[in-house]
Design an enzyme around this catalytic site. Structure first.
Site, PDB file in Angstrom:
ATOM      1  N   SER A  51      -3.934 -99.533   2.421  1.00 38.73           N
ATOM      2  CA  SER A  51      -4.043-101.047   2.931  1.00 38.73           C
ATOM      3  C   SER A  51      -4.741-101.696   1.458  1.00 38.73           C
ATOM      4  CB  SER A  51      -4.996-101.246   3.781  1.00 38.73           C
ATOM      5  OG  SER A  51      -6.156-100.858   4.040  1.00 38.73           O
ATOM      6  N   ASP A  86       0.639-100.690   1.987  1.00 43.34           N
ATOM      7  CA  ASP A  86       0.702-101.483   3.158  1.00 43.34           C
ATOM      8  C   ASP A  86       0.168-102.456   3.443  1.00 43.34           C
ATOM      9  OD1 ASP A  86      -0.978-100.552   6.374  1.00 43.34           O
ATOM     10  OD2 ASP A  86       0.930-100.885   6.256  1.00 43.34           O
ATOM     11  N   ASP A 107       3.772-108.126   3.136  1.00 50.30           N
ATOM     12  CA  ASP A 107       3.484-108.687   4.286  1.00 50.30           C
ATOM     13  C   ASP A 107       3.375-110.144   4.285  1.00 50.30           C
ATOM     14  OD1 ASP A 107       0.945-108.112   6.817  1.00 50.30           O
ATOM     15  OD2 ASP A 107       2.686-109.509   6.758  1.00 50.30           O
ATOM     16  N   GLU A 137       8.016-107.642   6.854  1.00 48.78           N
ATOM     17  CA  GLU A 137       7.475-108.091   8.511  1.00 48.78           C
ATOM     18  C   GLU A 137       8.180-109.176   8.860  1.00 48.78           C
ATOM     19  OE1 GLU A 137       3.455-107.228   9.245  1.00 48.78           O
ATOM     20  OE2 GLU A 137       3.253-108.861  10.761  1.00 48.78           O
ATOM     21  N   HIS A 177      -2.435-103.993  16.102  1.00 49.71           N
ATOM     22  CA  HIS A 177      -3.371-103.193  15.248  1.00 49.71           C
ATOM     23  C   HIS A 177      -4.581-102.906  15.845  1.00 49.71           C
ATOM     24  CE1 HIS A 177      -0.933-104.581  11.668  1.00 49.71           C
ATOM     25  NE2 HIS A 177      -0.841-103.387  11.704  1.00 49.71           N
ATOM     26  N   GLY A 207       0.860-100.629  14.227  1.00 44.88           N
ATOM     27  CA  GLY A 207      -0.109-100.526  15.150  1.00 44.88           C
ATOM     28  C   GLY A 207       0.522 -99.215  16.087  1.00 44.88           C
ATOM     29  N   GLY A 208       0.768 -98.322  15.480  1.00 46.94           N
ATOM     30  CA  GLY A 208       1.280 -96.971  16.370  1.00 46.94           C
ATOM     31  C   GLY A 208       0.034 -96.254  17.282  1.00 46.94           C
ATOM     32  N   ASN A 228       3.448 -96.400  12.035  1.00 47.90           N
ATOM     33  CA  ASN A 228       2.449 -96.447  11.262  1.00 47.90           C
ATOM     34  C   ASN A 228       1.219 -96.282  12.275  1.00 47.90           C
ATOM     35  OD1 ASN A 228       4.105 -97.839   9.415  1.00 47.90           O
ATOM     36  ND2 ASN A 228       2.755 -99.201   8.755  1.00 47.90           N
TER      37      ASN A 228
END
Ligand code: G3H
Ligand code: ZN
Length: 304
Positions: A51, A86, A107, A137, A177, A207-208, A228
């Site tokens: 990120s 990311d 994003d 996204e 997230h 937000g896995g 993710n």
């Protein structure tokens, strides 16, 4: 010299065969080595991503790319590795394309959808000229602790962004997230199915961390090919490091328990263990099985 795969075929195979490949954020050297180790030991491809905040913390996108590349070489990693930006903004996406990342996420969810689309198209053009994969996204992914699962992605936007040429599409389907709040209402599988039926592109679940295993697996069965994960590993690292200190191992001066190479080891090993468990949830296909199937396909073709 390390080679970064752009992941396009990997994620297409995953979507077609209903498994997923993890997209694991890296936060430092230990994270990078832990994730590469888990992938190599399970013989599965992985996407390592950074990120903007983590890249700043580590000293920039170039440092991160060089660090990951050097670890691939020094650890003799033989599985495919995708290096992804990311949640990039327009400028960071352009920077990572120029640096040779093999995948970038632009994003643009905070922009009006028309501007998100226009900027995504510009990034696609720049990236595809260099064989770099692009993720966009649509909808909005909820943020930390918010009970709000963000804004659902629309089928219309999915079709529009697919036609624009994205290689992967992150959709807001109630995912969040960070740590999921009590009473979270779960993923919106109806919307996911509508989007998956409308576009063949590999879909991405952000937000896995914290999504129950059965929901992750159901999402994969419906078209999610990239999952993710960041918070899960941060919590695993935290728990293992806390135990090391609560067990007062850091106070063992005779064995230099305060040495960062010892202090950080339990947490690093916890990341590898957590990633191996996640790989089993995702059903990530090993490259050996991939090769076997490919040779099988070839053999069966020769029989005809
Ligand atoms: O893009 C990064 C992921 O969406 C991380 O989400 O920290 O909830 O696993 P997570
Ligand atoms: Zn995310």
């Amino acid at each position: 010299m390390a080679y970064f795969d752009n992941g396009n075929q990997i994620f297409k195979d995953a979507r077609r065969e209903h498994y997923a490949v993890g997209a694991y954020n890296t936060n430092n050297l230990e994270w990078t080595r832990a994730e590469l180790r888990a992938a190599e030991e399970t013989r599965t491809p992985l996407l390592i991503q950074v990120s903007t905040g983590a890249a700043k913390y580590m000293g920039g996108y170039k440092f991160v790319k060089d660090m990951v590349a050097d670890q691939i070489d020094s650890m003799n990693i033989s599985v495919p590795v995708i290096l992804n930006l990311d949640h990039g903004d327009y400028e960071s996406a352009k920077e990572c394309i120029a640096l040779g990342y093999s995948s970038v996420m632009f994003d643009g969810h905070a922009l009006p959808v028309e501007e998100n689309l226009a900027k995504t198209k510009e990034i696609i053009k720049l990236a595809h000229e260099r064989g770099i994969s692009v993720e966009a996204e649509i909808g909005k992914i909820g943020e930390n602790q918010g009970a709000d699962g963000g804004e659902l992605a629309s089928v219309e936007d999915a079709i529009t962004f697919y036609k624009a040429g994205v290689d992967k599409l992150a959709c807001g389907i109630g995912n969040i997230h960070g740590v999921y709040p009590e009473g979270w209402k779960g993923l919106n599988f109806d919307r996911l199915k509508e989007i998956a039926d409308a576009v063949p592109v590999p879909l991405v679940l952000h937000g896995g961390s914290g999504i129950p295993e059965d929901q992750v697996k159901k999402a994969i069965s419906l078209g999610i090919a990239k999952v993710n994960i960041n918070t899960e590993f941060q919590l695993a690292f935290q728990k293992a490091t806390r135990k090391y200190i609560e067990d007062k191992k850091d106070l063992d001066t005779a064995n230099k328990g305060y040495d960062p190479r010892k202090l950080l080891l339990p947490g690093t090993e916890a990341i590898t263990a957590a990633m191996k468990e996640m790989i089993s949830w995702l059903g990530t296909k090993s490259i050996d099985d991939e090769l076997k199937d490919a040779s099988f396909d070839r053999a069966s073709l020769n029989e005809e």
